[in-house]
Design a protein around this motif. Structure first.
Motif, PDB file in Angstrom:
ATOM      1  N   ALA A 184       0.840  -1.208   0.000  1.00  0.00           N
ATOM      2  CA  ALA A 184       0.000   0.000   0.000  1.00  0.00           C
ATOM      3  C   ALA A 184       0.869   1.250   0.000  1.00  0.00           C
ATOM      4  CB  ALA A 184      -0.923  -0.004   1.218  1.00  0.00           C
ATOM      5  N   VAL A 185       1.903   1.250   0.851  1.00  0.00           N
ATOM      6  CA  VAL A 185       2.843   2.380   0.905  1.00  0.00           C
ATOM      7  C   VAL A 185       3.686   2.418  -0.365  1.00  0.00           C
ATOM      8  CG1 VAL A 185       4.888   3.292   2.075  1.00  0.00           C
ATOM      9  CG2 VAL A 185       2.923   2.519   3.422  1.00  0.00           C
ATOM     10  N   GLY A 186       4.227   1.269  -0.758  1.00  0.00           N
ATOM     11  CA  GLY A 186       5.100   1.207  -1.921  1.00  0.00           C
ATOM     12  C   GLY A 186       4.424   1.680  -3.193  1.00  0.00           C
ATOM     13  N   SER A 187       3.156   1.311  -3.381  1.00  0.00           N
ATOM     14  CA  SER A 187       2.429   1.712  -4.587  1.00  0.00           C
ATOM     15  C   SER A 187       2.302   3.221  -4.686  1.00  0.00           C
ATOM     16  CB  SER A 187       1.038   1.068  -4.591  1.00  0.00           C
ATOM     17  OG  SER A 187       1.135  -0.332  -4.648  1.00  0.00           O
ATOM     18  N   GLU A 188       1.965   3.869  -3.566  1.00  0.00           N
ATOM     19  CA  GLU A 188       1.810   5.328  -3.565  1.00  0.00           C
ATOM     20  C   GLU A 188       3.157   6.026  -3.759  1.00  0.00           C
ATOM     21  OE1 GLU A 188      -1.049   6.655  -3.759  1.00  0.00           O
ATOM     22  OE2 GLU A 188      -2.176   4.829  -3.308  1.00  0.00           O
ATOM     23  N   VAL A 189       4.194   5.511  -3.114  1.00  0.00           N
ATOM     24  CA  VAL A 189       5.529   6.116  -3.246  1.00  0.00           C
ATOM     25  C   VAL A 189       5.999   6.034  -4.697  1.00  0.00           C
ATOM     26  CG1 VAL A 189       7.967   5.844  -2.656  1.00  0.00           C
ATOM     27  CG2 VAL A 189       6.239   5.721  -0.860  1.00  0.00           C
ATOM     28  N   ILE A 190       5.816   4.882  -5.318  1.00  0.00           N
ATOM     29  CA  ILE A 190       6.226   4.716  -6.715  1.00  0.00           C
ATOM     30  C   ILE A 190       5.430   5.650  -7.621  1.00  0.00           C
ATOM     31  CG2 ILE A 190       6.179   3.093  -8.662  1.00  0.00           C
ATOM     32  CD1 ILE A 190       6.887   0.885  -6.572  1.00  0.00           C
ATOM     33  N   GLY A 191       4.127   5.803  -7.341  1.00  0.00           N
ATOM     34  CA  GLY A 191       3.303   6.724  -8.116  1.00  0.00           C
ATOM     35  C   GLY A 191       3.780   8.161  -7.991  1.00  0.00           C
ATOM     36  N   ILE A 192       4.271   8.544  -6.819  1.00  0.00           N
ATOM     37  CA  ILE A 192       4.800   9.898  -6.611  1.00  0.00           C
ATOM     38  C   ILE A 192       6.132  10.053  -7.331  1.00  0.00           C
ATOM     39  CG2 ILE A 192       5.734  11.490  -4.871  1.00  0.00           C
ATOM     40  CD1 ILE A 192       3.631  10.224  -2.912  1.00  0.00           C
ATOM     41  N   LEU A 193       7.023   9.099  -7.148  1.00  0.00           N
ATOM     42  CA  LEU A 193       8.369   9.190  -7.739  1.00  0.00           C
ATOM     43  C   LEU A 193       8.324   9.257  -9.257  1.00  0.00           C
ATOM     44  CD1 LEU A 193      10.348   6.679  -5.473  1.00  0.00           C
ATOM     45  CD2 LEU A 193      10.670   9.159  -5.596  1.00  0.00           C
ATOM     46  N   VAL A 194       7.386   8.534  -9.859  1.00  0.00           N
ATOM     47  CA  VAL A 194       7.342   8.503 -11.318  1.00  0.00           C
ATOM     48  C   VAL A 194       6.885   9.852 -11.888  1.00  0.00           C
ATOM     49  CG1 VAL A 194       4.960   7.763 -11.799  1.00  0.00           C
ATOM     50  CG2 VAL A 194       6.844   6.847 -13.160  1.00  0.00           C
ATOM     51  N   SER A 195       6.289  10.690 -11.034  1.00  0.00           N
ATOM     52  CA  SER A 195       5.854  12.020 -11.467  1.00  0.00           C
ATOM     53  C   SER A 195       6.965  13.063 -11.345  1.00  0.00           C
ATOM     54  CB  SER A 195       4.656  12.493 -10.632  1.00  0.00           C
ATOM     55  OG  SER A 195       3.571  11.605 -10.749  1.00  0.00           O
ATOM     56  N   LEU A 196       8.044  12.711 -10.666  1.00  0.00           N
ATOM     57  CA  LEU A 196       9.111  13.671 -10.366  1.00  0.00           C
ATOM     58  C   LEU A 196      10.310  13.501 -11.299  1.00  0.00           C
ATOM     59  CD1 LEU A 196       9.103  13.346  -6.466  1.00  0.00           C
ATOM     60  CD2 LEU A 196       7.778  14.937  -7.884  1.00  0.00           C
ATOM     61  N   THR A 197      11.047  14.582 -11.459  1.00  0.00           N
ATOM     62  CA  THR A 197      12.304  14.532 -12.214  1.00  0.00           C
ATOM     63  C   THR A 197      13.415  14.153 -11.245  1.00  0.00           C
ATOM     64  OG1 THR A 197      11.522  16.269 -13.704  1.00  0.00           O
ATOM     65  CG2 THR A 197      13.891  15.835 -13.670  1.00  0.00           C
ATOM     66  N   LEU A 198      14.009  12.988 -11.453  1.00  0.00           N
ATOM     67  CA  LEU A 198      15.007  12.462 -10.521  1.00  0.00           C
ATOM     68  C   LEU A 198      16.417  12.757 -10.997  1.00  0.00           C
ATOM     69  CD1 LEU A 198      13.380   8.949  -9.935  1.00  0.00           C
ATOM     70  CD2 LEU A 198      13.034  11.030  -8.601  1.00  0.00           C
ATOM     71  N   ASP A 199      17.258  13.224 -10.073  1.00  0.00           N
ATOM     72  CA  ASP A 199      18.662  13.447 -10.437  1.00  0.00           C
ATOM     73  C   ASP A 199      19.442  12.143 -10.304  1.00  0.00           C
ATOM     74  OD1 ASP A 199      19.207  13.059  -7.712  1.00  0.00           O
ATOM     75  OD2 ASP A 199      19.268  15.206  -7.284  1.00  0.00           O
ATOM     76  N   SER A 200      20.703  12.177 -10.707  1.00  0.00           N
ATOM     77  CA  SER A 200      21.516  10.964 -10.742  1.00  0.00           C
ATOM     78  C   SER A 200      21.678  10.337  -9.361  1.00  0.00           C
ATOM     79  CB  SER A 200      22.898  11.291 -11.338  1.00  0.00           C
ATOM     80  OG  SER A 200      23.675  10.146 -11.467  1.00  0.00           O
ATOM     81  N   GLU A 201      21.830  11.179  -8.352  1.00  0.00           N
ATOM     82  CA  GLU A 201      22.021  10.666  -6.994  1.00  0.00           C
ATOM     83  C   GLU A 201      20.756   9.960  -6.495  1.00  0.00           C
ATOM     84  OE1 GLU A 201      24.120   9.594  -3.787  1.00  0.00           O
ATOM     85  OE2 GLU A 201      24.924  10.694  -5.509  1.00  0.00           O
TER      86      GLU A 201
END
Length: 450
Positions: free
Chosen positions: A207-224
């Motif tokens: 339940a937590v992992g699904s929401e976190v992944i949904g948030i992360l996929v919306s963000l621009t992630l840097d290399s670190e």
């Protein structure tokens, strides 16, 4: 058709469409009565945004629903400098001047000849347009500030809460970042990516992992950030969720993992997972939820660049499964699937698997010159790999399926010279098993066109 005089100051004429009688309204009444889609609860004409440039407002807001009276009949774009002709019709200044410069001395909307070629600035309509866009801008800015503040509050909440309260906070944050670019920027600027990453681990609930992944996929992630997310425990959780989550979560997993694979620090052993490949194949074969097919194939295409993954894909029977899927795929998905099969054809085990699949050659022949040049290229490459593996057996099947005629079409078309060369070489390979007379008869186009 009624003739209208140029608009007077603080008045606006509406109702020109279709040549019907117009109404003359004052500025406040037009907005108050909703004639022009005024902004509810906002006083117009106050000059509150006088320092804002109208052109920039129009570009920044990019609104899909704009009152029709604001639209220039020539360009169908919002007017920035409206002027009125003697017929009462209003146009963007630059557009009507261009119309005149082309030798037209008529009204573009009514096609009436103009008895007066002067143009009068429609200051009232300009004020109305300016006010409408200004108030929309102010509301957008206020909502943006509210959203940013809420995103900050949710990040702070996530540092403190656990259990169901954490899930609820994540759900709300997921909705906010999905809908608002300003919220995404706030999350990134305030260290939200690190907070999200810290919530992923071996003991994280789905339940937590699904929401976190949904948030992360919306963000621009840097290399670190990507490097941090590529830890084996986090990837393992993503794979588990890919296999068991909802279709939306599965799609988010594939998108996130694909973004991580693009990073220069990516290690191929991270994705050399039997469970990952099985999950992806389930996703691309799920015809009941077809919106996940392209996402799954896109990730398969990316990971099939790695040799270890190709061997694993062949070992789980991906070749025959993908070949059987081809006939029912949409063009964009079809191209991805062919790209994966071409990658698998680059290893001996993949070529054998393609040869052993009875539908490989007929389907590849059918796809030549059908969908796109890329699809033709992939299909031709696969056919070459299979026919080269077993020239006598496979060439005969291919020619009977109409390959010779299709290859002639490729050679005579205006496609890439490399494709033409490959077609010529494959045609020579296929001709080795036939006499000239028989092979020429096989090249007749009647069957192919049918």
């Amino acid at each position: 058709m009624p003739m209208y005089q140029p608009c007077k100051r603080d008045m606006v004429v509406v109702g020109f469409e279709g040549g019907g009688d117009g109404q003359i309204l004052d500025l406040d009444t037009a907005v108050k009565d909703g004639v022009l889609g005024g902004v509810e609860g906002v006083v117009v004409g106050t000059g509150v945004c006088d320092k804002l440039d109208l052109r920039k407002l129009i570009e920044e807001l990019d609104l899909s629903e704009v009152p029709t009276v604001f639209i220039c009949p020539i360009s169908l774009e919002p007017m920035q400098d409206p002027v009125t002709l003697c017929t009462g019709q209003t146009y963007e200044r630059s557009n009507i001047l261009k119309w005149f410069s082309l030798g037209h001395f008529t009204c573009p909307t009514t096609m009436q000849e103009l008895w007066d070629d002067s143009i009068t600035p429609n200051t009232t309509l300009y004020r109305l347009i300016y006010t409408w866009f200004s108030q929309k801008y102010l509301l957008m800015k206020k909502r943006s500030e509210d959203v940013q503040g809420r995103a900050s509050e949710l990040l702070e909440t996530l540092k403190k809460v656990k259990g169901q309260a954490r899930v609820q906070a994540l759900k709300e944050l997921h909705q906010v970042v999905s809908a608002h670019s300003t919220a995404r920027k706030t999350v990134i600027d305030q260290g939200g990516v690190a907070i999200m990453s810290s919530l992923l681990g071996p003991f994280t609930s789905h339940a937590v992992g699904s929401e976190v992944i949904g948030i992360l996929v919306s963000l621009t992630l840097d290399s670190e950030s990507k490097k941090n997310l590529m830890q084996p425990a986090k990837i393992s959780l993503m794979v588990d969720i890919l296999n068991e989550g909802s279709i939306e979560t599965k799609i988010n997993c594939t998108r996130l993992m694909e973004s991580l694979i693009d990073d220069k620090d990516f290690r191929s052993e991270i994705i050399s997972s039997h469970s990952l490949l099985v999950g992806l194949m389930r996703l691309v074969k799920d015809k009941r939820r077809s919106n996940g097919i392209c996402s799954g194939l896109s990730l398969l295409k990316t990971i099939s660049l790695h040799n270890e993954v190709r061997n694993l894909l062949v070992s789980i029977g991906a070749v025959s499964q993908l070949v059987e899927l081809l006939s029912g795929l949409e063009p964009d998905c079809l191209e991805l699937a062919l790209c994966v099969l071409e990658a698998l054809a680059s290893i001996p085990e993949g070529r054998v698997a393609l040869k052993d699949c009875s539908n490989t050659i007929p389907i590849m022949v059918k796809l030549l010159m059908r969908i796109s040049e890329n699809c033709t290229q992939y299909a031709l490459s696969i056919l070459w790999s299979v026919c080269k593996l077993s020239p006598e057996e496979c060439s005969s099947i291919a020619v009977d399926a109409g390959l010779a005629a299709k290859l002639l079409l490729v050679i005579q078309s205006g496609c890439n010279p490399v494709l033409k060369q490959q077609s010529s070489e494959l045609l020579k390979l296929c001709s080795l098993n036939y006499s000239d007379t028989i092979f020429i008869s096989k090249c007749k186009l009647t069957r192919t066109i049918q």
